[in-house]
Scaffold this active site. Structure first.
Site, PDB file in Angstrom:
ATOM      1  N   ASP A  17       0.826  -1.210   0.000  1.00  0.00           N
ATOM      2  CA  ASP A  17       0.000   0.000   0.000  1.00  0.00           C
ATOM      3  C   ASP A  17       0.864   1.265   0.000  1.00  0.00           C
ATOM      4  O   ASP A  17       1.976   1.262   0.518  1.00  0.00           O
ATOM      5  CB  ASP A  17      -0.914  -0.031   1.242  1.00  0.00           C
ATOM      6  CG  ASP A  17      -2.061   0.943   1.122  1.00  0.00           C
ATOM      7  OD1 ASP A  17      -2.341   1.435   0.004  1.00  0.00           O
ATOM      8  OD2 ASP A  17      -2.694   1.230   2.159  1.00  0.00           O
TER       9      ASP A  17
ATOM     10  N   HIS B 145       2.225   3.570  -8.995  1.00  0.00           N
ATOM     11  CA  HIS B 145       1.993   2.142  -9.270  1.00  0.00           C
ATOM     12  C   HIS B 145       3.161   1.565 -10.073  1.00  0.00           C
ATOM     13  O   HIS B 145       3.612   0.442  -9.821  1.00  0.00           O
ATOM     14  CB  HIS B 145       0.678   1.952 -10.035  1.00  0.00           C
ATOM     15  CG  HIS B 145      -0.536   2.352  -9.244  1.00  0.00           C
ATOM     16  ND1 HIS B 145      -0.748   1.945  -7.944  1.00  0.00           N
ATOM     17  CD2 HIS B 145      -1.609   3.127  -9.563  1.00  0.00           C
ATOM     18  CE1 HIS B 145      -1.896   2.452  -7.502  1.00  0.00           C
ATOM     19  NE2 HIS B 145      -2.429   3.181  -8.461  1.00  0.00           N
TER      20      HIS B 145
ATOM     21  N   LEU C  41      10.983 -20.256  -5.358  1.00  0.00           N
ATOM     22  CA  LEU C  41       9.975 -19.471  -4.627  1.00  0.00           C
ATOM     23  C   LEU C  41       8.593 -19.601  -5.273  1.00  0.00           C
ATOM     24  O   LEU C  41       8.447 -19.523  -6.495  1.00  0.00           O
ATOM     25  CB  LEU C  41      10.392 -17.987  -4.638  1.00  0.00           C
ATOM     26  CG  LEU C  41       9.388 -17.001  -4.031  1.00  0.00           C
ATOM     27  CD1 LEU C  41       9.348 -17.120  -2.510  1.00  0.00           C
ATOM     28  CD2 LEU C  41       9.726 -15.567  -4.426  1.00  0.00           C
TER      29      LEU C  41
END
Ligand code: IPE
Ligand code: IPE
Ligand code: MG
Length: 248
Positions: free
Chosen positions: A24, A41, A135
């Site tokens: 955020d 963003h 991962l």
């Protein structure tokens, strides 16, 4: 009372196997620089790259990133359009890099709102990376924790009607097995950036016993060092899981 294991856990056993992040603060990062929210963003994508690489290096099993919440659909058409476009670009540009870094990908959420092109790219990316065994990167897109719980209930209800599940046998493990993160280890550490102290409908079922870490750092400024600080805080926690306080 069951016998306690007298051996203290090693650091490796304590290492977070599953880290989830509410990424955020992109908008505030941009606004404080008098830039359009879109540049926040875009800058946030660089933080994603850094954090993914760092988690892979640290040997974290699963990293789940909250990219777009079901409530984010309520933002302006302009911002939603922009976020969808960014998602498309990232899927196009990053899949090969993920492949080379042995990273597996899973996208969770209600993908039906995305364009057919995004849905196809998401599907292709998951398939292309399926044979990797490093991962596990999970991206939550148009995701809501409440949606995930409702979906699990729906799947179980359908199986019950089909006679595949005996309703009497519905328990926590069975419910868990129908959630989006069923195949992944429990979420050990949940991080939220930008100073907000709330969950915003991210993982709900999955964070029953997660350690929570909140930082004021805005997502575009989040880096390897910030992640290390969060993990350090995780290591300092006494995870009791309801047992009595005692020697670690
Ligand atoms: C997080 O940044 C990214 C998404 C929710 C898609 P925000 O866009 O929420 O940034 P702030 O919270 O307005 O600063
Ligand atoms: C949560 O952030 C969603 C993501 C980070 C993807 P929001 O910015 O949407 O959350 P609120 O509105 O502050 O609760
Ligand atoms: Mg926000």
């Amino acid at each position: 009372m069951t016998e306690k294991n007298p051996e203290p856990l090693s650091d490796e056993q304590l290492a977070p196997q599953h880290i989830a992040i509410i990424m955020d603060g992109n908008g505030r990062w941009a606004e404080s620089r008098h830039l359009p929210r879109s540049s926040g963003h875009q800058k946030g994508v660089q933080s994603v790259r850094r954090v993914v690489k760092h988690c892979a290096k640290l040997g974290v099993n699963t990293l789940t990133l909250f990219a777009f919440s079901s409530e984010n659909l309520n933002r302006s058409n302009e911002e939603v359009g922009l976020l969808f476009k960014l998602f498309l670009t990232v899927l196009k540009n990053e899949t090969k890099k993920l492949k080379d870094n042995n990273i597996k990908l899973k996208i969770i959420g209600d993908l039906s709102v995305f364009t057919p092109e995004i849905q196809r790219l998401a599907n292709d990316a998951e398939k292309q990376l399926a044979s990797n065994d490093g991962l596990n990167l999970v991206v939550a897109a148009n995701y809501g924790g409440q949606w995930d719980i409702a979906e699990s209930a729906k799947k179980i209800a359908v199986k019950s009607l089909n006679g595949e599940i005996n309703p009497e046998k519905i328990d926590i493990a069975l419910f868990q097995a129908h959630t989006s993160l069923a195949e992944h280890p429990k979420v050990d550490l949940l991080i939220r950036t930008s100073g907000e102290i709330r969950i915003s409908n991210f993982l709900l079922w999955d964070i029953a016993y997660s350690e929570l870490y909140f930082t004021k750092t805005l997502w575009p400024d989040f880096d390897e060092n910030e992640l290390d600080l969060a993990i350090e805080s995780f290591h300092s926690r006494d995870r009791r899981f309801g047992e009595q306080n005692g020697e670690k």
